[in-house]
Design a protein around this motif. Sequence first.
Motif, PDB file in Angstrom:
ATOM      1  N   LEU A 145       1.838   1.855  -3.491  1.00 12.51           N
ATOM      2  CA  LEU A 145       0.693   2.332  -4.262  1.00 12.51           C
ATOM      3  C   LEU A 145       0.467   3.815  -4.011  1.00 12.51           C
ATOM      4  O   LEU A 145       0.248   4.602  -4.927  1.00 12.51           O
ATOM      5  CB  LEU A 145      -0.569   1.560  -3.874  1.00 12.51           C
ATOM      6  CG  LEU A 145      -0.624   0.080  -4.195  1.00 12.51           C
ATOM      7  CD1 LEU A 145      -1.945  -0.491  -3.729  1.00 12.51           C
ATOM      8  CD2 LEU A 145      -0.448  -0.155  -5.673  1.00 12.51           C
ATOM      9  N   ILE A 146       0.522   4.193  -2.723  1.00 15.27           N
ATOM     10  CA  ILE A 146       0.142   5.544  -2.387  1.00 15.27           C
ATOM     11  C   ILE A 146       1.214   6.534  -2.809  1.00 15.27           C
ATOM     12  O   ILE A 146       0.928   7.701  -3.066  1.00 15.27           O
ATOM     13  CB  ILE A 146      -0.211   5.642  -0.893  1.00 15.27           C
ATOM     14  CG1 ILE A 146      -1.414   6.557  -0.751  1.00 15.27           C
ATOM     15  CG2 ILE A 146       0.916   6.171  -0.056  1.00 15.27           C
ATOM     16  CD1 ILE A 146      -2.600   6.124  -1.558  1.00 15.27           C
TER      17      ILE A 146
ATOM     18  N   THR B 183       2.519   6.389  -5.701  1.00 16.16           N
ATOM     19  CA  THR B 183       2.024   6.723  -7.037  1.00 16.16           C
ATOM     20  C   THR B 183       0.867   7.716  -6.951  1.00 16.16           C
ATOM     21  O   THR B 183       0.814   8.702  -7.693  1.00 16.16           O
ATOM     22  CB  THR B 183       1.537   5.449  -7.750  1.00 16.16           C
ATOM     23  OG1 THR B 183       2.491   4.426  -7.532  1.00 16.16           O
ATOM     24  CG2 THR B 183       1.336   5.687  -9.214  1.00 16.16           C
TER      25      THR B 183
ATOM     26  N   PRO C  23       0.810  -1.219   0.000  1.00 16.83           N
ATOM     27  CA  PRO C  23       0.000   0.000   0.000  1.00 16.83           C
ATOM     28  C   PRO C  23       0.841   1.266   0.000  1.00 16.83           C
ATOM     29  O   PRO C  23       0.450   2.277  -0.602  1.00 16.83           O
ATOM     30  CB  PRO C  23      -0.813  -0.121   1.287  1.00 16.83           C
ATOM     31  CG  PRO C  23      -0.916  -1.567   1.526  1.00 16.83           C
ATOM     32  CD  PRO C  23       0.388  -2.131   1.071  1.00 16.83           C
TER      33      PRO C  23
END
Lengths: 499, 119
Positions: free
Chosen positions: B81-82, B84, B78
Amino acid sequence: MDIEQHLPILQVIVPLLFAPLIVLLQPRGLAWMATVAVCGLSFAIAVNLAMLVHGGQVLEYNLGGWQPPFGIALRVDALSALLLLIVTGAATVAALGCRESFNQQIEAHRQPLFFAAWLLLLAGLVGMVATADAFNIFVFMEISSLAGYILIAGGPDRRALLAVFKYLIMGTIGATFYLIGVGMVYMMTGTLNLDDMSRLIPGIADKTPIVFAAAFITIGLCLKAAMFPLHVWLPNAYTHAPHGVTVFMAACGTKVAIYVLVRFSFMVFQKGDLHHGLEFSMFLMPLGLLSIVVASAVAMFEGRLKRMLAFSSVAQMGYIFLGVSLLTNAGLTASFTHMFNHALAKGALFLSVACLSMRFWDLRIDQLAGAAKTMPLTCAAFLVGGLSLIGVPGTAGFISKWLLIQALMAEGELGLLMVGIVLISSLMAVVYIWRTIEVLYFKQPLKDPAATVVLAEAPILMLSVTLVTAFANILFGLLPDLPISLAAMAADILAGADQ
Amino acid sequence: MSVADLTGYFNHVVFAILLMLGFYAVIAKGNLIKKLVGLSIFQSAVFLMYISMNKVDGGTAPILQKNVVDQIYSNPLPQVLILTAIVVGVATLSLGLAIVVRIHERYGSIEERELLDAD
């Protein structure tokens, strides 16, 4: 090495890689030529993919050779192939057909930047369609949105800036809602791969976060797809954007959001044993019907040509939502076919608007009086596009409306009521298209139609592309096999995932 | 819901509050810059949600070491992801600000009410 197996990734990275190179092409006209070439190449790849998928294959591509739950995978099945055809086709036709319009609206030194954004928009849209990874969809969605904001604001109209600011706010809220939803699904399943999600979701004990995720994702994507009453960003954005950008975005922008919504709903949430299918259709069906009626009614009274067509787009999105919300094979087939056919009709209409704009500064409908006398071919293309939008037999629009009505008929009494609404809104379409046709063909030209402008046909390249698109409306009205068979295959895949 | 639940879900409560604060600013504020600030808060709330979800009690950074067994690791995905999503947020914010600058050049105002009256 076999090139065929690399087609899915080529589809995405060809426009993505060429976008920064386009910026360097400063000499006049070169950036446009390169853009058309890249769009054309993308279209050729999409046609190839559609042929392969039509032959019964589903193309999977694991990036870097990592297996799907861990690596990012691309996946092209019948539904994605249909959307890829629409997106790349619209990009190619709009880029090729609006050269003079670009030259008129975009200063020469800014054109390379403009076309770089064009390719980024294309890359974002095809990426959303081709990927099988939920987070990847978000990234590509934001690439396409950011590029789209730049393109819409790229013209000389200062009102476009206000429109694009509204679009940016609403688009970002939509994308963030989607992100929240994906985060919740990830919390519960631990995966971002759509196939993996649909496999894992039935086994989850606590379904509450999934329900919330479904709500967030549905609302977020409906914002992006401009479903009534979340459509308020769309009419102004389409009206004030450069004409070529309107052609591109009206043909495919919102449809990709519907594609993601349908994918998510049918592949993930409806597998989760949540009555999600029922909720999905109870949510989308009334709003779809309202889109159809309200937007058609507004279009009847709208005085500006582009704004009228933009409201008509909201109404047409309503048809697509309505077909999807039936959850039946027939409804899905009708919706997917309508995505293709509406892209053809709106493409032809907005292209002829771009042609008209070369000779008429003011695109209010009453200012276009008697245009058919000086621009007969452009107006003929508008007429064909309009007939297709209404759904007159012999045009592409008829095919998908017929499929939709058949799908609604199968629903019993409630279906008959909805058939009535579809017919009424088709009559409304007759009214607003006829209103324009009447002015174009039967009104006397205004006394002083901006005396500096030569009243003649549009430039030959624009005109021929417009006529070819109009002709495609008739061609796919008489030979609708390709879109229908792809749409039917797509419906089988989704309805199969439903069971 | 007891107090212990609230503290246990502290990050998520903050997430919800920030999300609504940002959303309120986007809707209610008339100044375009303030709207963008609200949008930024709105997005940052989601970053917090993602960063909170990967934490495992007693977990540490997922680095394999010699002679360390039975170590609990937090999920690094995560956060990646974050990262990005933060980049996306920065890009959106800067594009939004650029549009506001252009609006100011063309209209001479960035107050929503004046802008709506202008055309």
